[in-house]
Design a protein around this motif. Structure first.
Motif, PDB file in Angstrom:
ATOM      1  N   ASP A  64      -0.319 -33.694 -20.235  1.00  0.00           N
ATOM      2  CA  ASP A  64      -1.122 -34.560 -21.107  1.00  0.00           C
ATOM      3  C   ASP A  64      -0.280 -35.668 -21.728  1.00  0.00           C
ATOM      4  O   ASP A  64      -0.728 -36.807 -21.843  1.00  0.00           O
ATOM      5  CB  ASP A  64      -1.757 -33.738 -22.230  1.00  0.00           C
ATOM      6  CG  ASP A  64      -3.019 -33.042 -21.751  1.00  0.00           C
ATOM      7  OD1 ASP A  64      -3.342 -33.202 -20.542  1.00  0.00           O
ATOM      8  OD2 ASP A  64      -3.648 -32.346 -22.559  1.00  0.00           O
ATOM      9  N   ALA A  65       0.935 -35.292 -22.134  1.00  0.00           N
ATOM     10  CA  ALA A  65       1.781 -36.247 -22.843  1.00  0.00           C
ATOM     11  C   ALA A  65       2.147 -37.425 -21.939  1.00  0.00           C
ATOM     12  O   ALA A  65       2.067 -38.582 -22.357  1.00  0.00           O
ATOM     13  CB  ALA A  65       3.046 -35.552 -23.344  1.00  0.00           C
ATOM     14  N   ASP A  80       6.147 -47.009 -25.356  1.00  0.00           N
ATOM     15  CA  ASP A  80       7.451 -47.411 -24.854  1.00  0.00           C
ATOM     16  C   ASP A  80       8.330 -46.200 -24.579  1.00  0.00           C
ATOM     17  O   ASP A  80       9.075 -46.160 -23.624  1.00  0.00           O
ATOM     18  CB  ASP A  80       8.166 -48.303 -25.888  1.00  0.00           C
ATOM     19  CG  ASP A  80       7.438 -49.612 -26.096  1.00  0.00           C
ATOM     20  OD1 ASP A  80       7.074 -50.239 -25.088  1.00  0.00           O
ATOM     21  OD2 ASP A  80       7.226 -49.993 -27.269  1.00  0.00           O
ATOM     22  N   VAL A  81       8.245 -45.241 -25.498  1.00  0.00           N
ATOM     23  CA  VAL A  81       9.115 -44.073 -25.419  1.00  0.00           C
ATOM     24  C   VAL A  81       8.299 -42.796 -25.560  1.00  0.00           C
ATOM     25  O   VAL A  81       7.423 -42.700 -26.413  1.00  0.00           O
ATOM     26  CB  VAL A  81      10.177 -44.088 -26.553  1.00  0.00           C
ATOM     27  CG1 VAL A  81      11.063 -42.852 -26.477  1.00  0.00           C
ATOM     28  CG2 VAL A  81      11.023 -45.346 -26.484  1.00  0.00           C
ATOM     29  N   LEU A  82       8.603 -41.817 -24.702  1.00  0.00           N
ATOM     30  CA  LEU A  82       7.996 -40.495 -24.846  1.00  0.00           C
ATOM     31  C   LEU A  82       9.122 -39.487 -25.036  1.00  0.00           C
ATOM     32  O   LEU A  82      10.041 -39.413 -24.210  1.00  0.00           O
ATOM     33  CB  LEU A  82       7.184 -40.145 -23.589  1.00  0.00           C
ATOM     34  CG  LEU A  82       6.723 -38.692 -23.458  1.00  0.00           C
ATOM     35  CD1 LEU A  82       5.777 -38.313 -24.588  1.00  0.00           C
ATOM     36  CD2 LEU A  82       6.052 -38.449 -22.118  1.00  0.00           C
ATOM     37  N   VAL A  83       9.060 -38.733 -26.141  1.00  0.00           N
ATOM     38  CA  VAL A  83      10.065 -37.698 -26.361  1.00  0.00           C
ATOM     39  C   VAL A  83       9.389 -36.338 -26.309  1.00  0.00           C
ATOM     40  O   VAL A  83       8.472 -36.056 -27.080  1.00  0.00           O
ATOM     41  CB  VAL A  83      10.784 -37.862 -27.718  1.00  0.00           C
ATOM     42  CG1 VAL A  83      11.970 -36.903 -27.794  1.00  0.00           C
ATOM     43  CG2 VAL A  83      11.263 -39.293 -27.905  1.00  0.00           C
ATOM     44  N   LEU A  84       9.852 -35.503 -25.371  1.00  0.00           N
ATOM     45  CA  LEU A  84       9.247 -34.179 -25.166  1.00  0.00           C
ATOM     46  C   LEU A  84      10.070 -33.098 -25.842  1.00  0.00           C
ATOM     47  O   LEU A  84      11.249 -32.936 -25.527  1.00  0.00           O
ATOM     48  CB  LEU A  84       9.212 -33.869 -23.672  1.00  0.00           C
ATOM     49  CG  LEU A  84       8.225 -34.589 -22.777  1.00  0.00           C
ATOM     50  CD1 LEU A  84       8.711 -34.532 -21.339  1.00  0.00           C
ATOM     51  CD2 LEU A  84       6.865 -33.930 -22.894  1.00  0.00           C
ATOM     52  N   ASP A  85       9.442 -32.344 -26.710  1.00  0.00           N
ATOM     53  CA  ASP A  85      10.090 -31.182 -27.315  1.00  0.00           C
ATOM     54  C   ASP A  85       9.859 -29.996 -26.385  1.00  0.00           C
ATOM     55  O   ASP A  85       8.866 -29.957 -25.659  1.00  0.00           O
ATOM     56  CB  ASP A  85       9.458 -30.898 -28.687  1.00  0.00           C
ATOM     57  CG  ASP A  85      10.267 -29.885 -29.508  1.00  0.00           C
ATOM     58  OD1 ASP A  85      11.379 -29.548 -29.084  1.00  0.00           O
ATOM     59  OD2 ASP A  85       9.766 -29.462 -30.572  1.00  0.00           O
TER      60      ASP A  85
END
Lengths: 329, 447
Positions: free
Chosen positions: A195-196, A206-211
């Motif tokens: 989904d993210a 611009d930026v995707l940060v995945l935990d």
């Protein structure tokens, strides 16, 4: 794309860089000053007003081991020093100290690299690590940093396992004012990642940060789960991720090597974020990681404020570690 | 498996000594050097290692060893004894006050596992008949309170929280709340903090003064490096700890921090965290841990686990069948389900004596393989389980389809089962001693 220009463009450079380096240095020095029994004092003590002899080398090896350098790396460094002391006829300890700083800088620079320059939107960072290393906090700080660079940031709450983890990231997202994708606790982390990535594309982030959830590197099932999340992101993205950062607690001992090796087997790590460096005058594990594995330390966490996540600077780190700060700071 | 690497190192060193008639002082130095290296690699603090080695050396070069007929074993015994002593002699329990409610504080660095440990401890106390109350005093980390609340819900234990007010006030109010609600143990979850952060350390001192805790537990990550001694010393000096909880021992951290912390504070390690799940907290057994380090295996824990999970009558029947080599797939299925109720396989294998790290390398046990095996056996008819030899080609195909596996998986299981049976037969002596290449037998199923 103001963000790209600001973050990686030509215009910033020089003075900003200098300012940053200064900041990094000061923070480190402050962090390292916090403890009195630190490595700094120890090495200063060993290296002041003495003749270079075998006893000094042994004490140095001891100090390095006590800084979590690990035995192989401590031996490597001391051997290196012995060799140079012999060939360069170094007899005074003070002189040897600057050689040590040189050697450590060289060791750290072998692997040094900044965060990758973005080429395509979204710039995707996945953050992995063992339980309690500081993943979520690091993500909060990263998000803040990108936000400062005027980037449109999306966070993904991929830790669906630990109680309160989603809420923790939500608090960060709200504080900083960035967007968040999350599912219910206990749901499939791969689904969150799916989904993210699609949300990041659709919203033009611009930026995707995945935990990701903390996991011990020996848990085969959990490492498989991580590999799956990575595969899903890769597939949905249609390319490799930009950064996969292993978060390592600076107080960790030799187990950090095992962490790096085994996480590397599950996902292609691009670098290390070293956290909680302010609490310990050690962090010598960085030397072991640089010496024994080919992994770049990219970021260091040196305090509890938003802005306390810095690009790693090998020579500043080596200097701060060895108390050359005294003259400069 | 914690201590794995340390124990394999020591085992190797000890093996060199085995069968040696007499030890020279040089031999002893050689052994001690190996032990020193192993301990350092395990993150035991440098100074602690130094003292330990000096101590062992004194005893090992003494009359009792050099004049002994089995000097190698003597050194092992001494190292074992000293390690046990270093880790704290016998097992220590949680301190509770005679006049309830007893207050227990959980303190430590960020990310050590305080909140999770608090939940686990509450669950354990509840199972022992206590009425614990969890108190959320971590007002700094985002959603820490929420984390405790979620845990409390999971394990059905009340959680006291007052939002982000002063932790000292929260602790006081929680104590009053416990008195009113008849809770006999108050577990206070404090925020993670650096031992060098004077301001936050002062906050802990104030909480301590306000609620007079019966026990203060320092939660320490088993992966901590050399700094563990400074952390422990600092917390102990300012708070006078009651004990230590070592967390994340289910990883492969060698856990030298356990030795260090005990050595510098003198405070016992009371519990160890061995899983992410809420039942993953166990009492710490120094003697067992020392045996494990020396590669003698942790048989006591294994036996304890087996006793609580295994149906004795069934076990005896199986043992008899094993002797008679009449072991069937049905029996195997029983064994599997009992084993599963004892906990993750990799933990169990680590407790078996003689199973050291080297042998375990490559034997990554994945519980999902077990599920596969179970599914295959479950897809057989009772007749097939009793007499696997009747399973021909079409039956194999049916079993594979029924269990969602491939025919090769079924073949593999059957082949290994028959090899195991063959081995059992040979062991029970009906066909003499086993010859030729040793088969790996059932263990290889888990790989």
């Amino acid at each position: 794309m103001v963000f790209w220009k600001r973050m990686f463009g030509e215009e910033k450079k020089q003075e900003q860089e200098k300012e940053k380096e200064q900041g990094f240095f000061q923070k480190l020095v402050q962090g390292l000053e916090k403890t009195k029994q630190g490595f700094v004092d120890k090495v200063d003590g060993i290296m002041t007003g003495r003749k270079v002899d075998e006893e000094l080398f042994e004490e140095l090896e001891e100090a390095l081991i006590q800084a979590d350098c690990g035995l192989p790396t401590a031996i490597f460094l001391v051997d290196q020093l012995r060799e140079r002391a012999r060939s360069e006829r170094i007899t005074e300890s003070e002189e040897l100290k600057s050689v040590l700083v040189e050697e450590i800088t060289a060791l750290l620079e072998r692997n040094a690299a900044p965060l990758k320059t973005p080429e395509e939107k979204p710039y995707v960072i996945m953050v992995v690590g063992v339980n309690g290393a500081g993943k979520t906090t690091t993500i909060g700080k990263l998000a803040y940093r990108f936000k400062q660079e005027k980037a449109k940031v999306l966070l993904a709450a991929g830790d669906t396992f630990r109680a309160g983890a989603i809420e923790q990231l939500t608090v960060w997202a709200n504080r900083i004012g960035v967007e968040l994708v999350s599912h219910a606790a206990g749901s499939d982390p791969a689904a969150v990642a799916y989904d993210a990535v699609n949300a990041a594309k659709a919203r033009g982030s611009d930026v995707l940060v995945l935990d990701t959830a903390g996991r011990l590197q020996t848990k085969v099932n959990l490492m498989n789960e991580l590999a799956k999340v990575h595969r899903v992101v890769q597939r949905e993205l249609g390319r490799d991720l930009d950064e996969i950062l292993l978060v390592v607690d600076a107080t960790t001992g030799q187990n950090a090597l095992s962490q790096a090796k085994m996480f590397q087997e599950a996902v292609p790590l691009s670098g290390i974020a070293l956290t909680k460096l302010d609490g310990t005058a050690k962090g010598g594990i960085v030397l072991a990681l640089a010496n024994e594995l080919n992994l770049a330390v990219k970021l260091v966490g040196v305090g509890e404020q938003y802005e306390d996540l810095q690009d790693f600077d090998a020579s500043a780190f080596a200097k701060a570690l060895f108390g050359q700060s005294r003259e400069n700071a | 498996m914690a201590f794995q690497n340390l124990s394999s190192r020591l085992q190797e060193t000890m093996r060199k000594l085995r069968g040696k008639g007499r030890l020279s002082e040089k031999d002893v130095d050689g052994i001690l050097r190996e032990i020193r290296l192993a301990l350092l690699e395990a993150d035991v603090n440098y100074k602690v290692v130094k003292d330990f080695i000096a101590h062992v050396k004194e005893r090992a070069t003494g009359h009792e060893v050099l004049s002994s007929l089995t000097p190698g074993q003597q050194v092992v015994r001494i190292v074992n004894e000293e390690l046990t002593q270093l880790m704290g002699g016998s097992q220590a329990k949680l301190n509770l006050s005679s006049k309830p409610p007893s207050v227990v504080m959980m303190v430590g660095l960020q990310g050590a596992g305080k909140t999770t440990t608090g939940g686990k401890l509450a669950r354990m106390l509840k199972a022992q008949g206590h009425r614990p109350l969890l108190v959320a005093c971590d007002i700094y980390r985002p959603a820490a309170i929420k984390q405790l609340q979620v845990l409390g819900e999971q394990i059905e234990i009340p959680v006291f929280s007052m939002g982000e007010q002063n932790p000292v006030d929260i602790a006081k109010a929680a104590y009053a709340h416990a008195q009113r609600h008849n809770n006999d143990v108050v577990l206070i979850d404090t925020a993670g903090r650096l031992h060098v952060d004077a301001e936050l350390m002062e906050e802990l001192v104030q909480i301590k003064e306000a609620v007079d805790p019966a026990d203060i537990l320092l939660v320490v990550d088993a992966m901590t490096g050399q700094d563990a001694v400074n952390v422990a010393q600092s917390f102990n000096e300012q708070l006078e700890l009651g004990g230590v909880v070592l967390t994340k021992l289910d990883g492969d951290a060698r856990g030298g921090a356990a030795l260090s912390v005990k050595a510098v504070t003198g405070k016992p390690i009371k519990y160890v965290g061995i899983s992410e799940k809420m039942d993953g907290l166990e009492p710490f057994h120094p003697d067992r841990m020392a045996s494990r380090i020396l590669g003698m295996g942790d048989m006591l824990t294994l036996i304890e686990k087996a006793v609580s999970a295994v149906d004795e009558e069934k076990a005896e029947k199986i043992a008899a069948k094993l002797r008679e080599a009449e072991f069937t797939l049905e029996d195997f299925q029983d064994q599997l389900s009992q084993m599963k109720s004892m906990g993750p396989i990799d933990q169990l294998i680590g407790m078996i004596p003689g199973m050291n790290a080297r042998q375990l390398q490559g034997l990554e046990v994945d519980d999902s393989h077990l599920k596969k095996i179970e599914a295959i056996i479950q897809s057989m008819t009772p007749e097939e389980r009793r007499r696997p030899e009747i399973i021909g080609g079409s039956r194999r195909k049916r079993i594979a389809q029924g269990s969602g596996t491939r025919v090769q998986d079924v073949n593999r299981l059957l082949k290994q089962f028959s090899q195991t049976k063959q081995m059992l037969k040979q062991l029970s002596g009906s066909q003499g001693s086993p010859r030729g290449r040793r088969k790996k037998g059932m263990f290889s199923l888990f790989q």
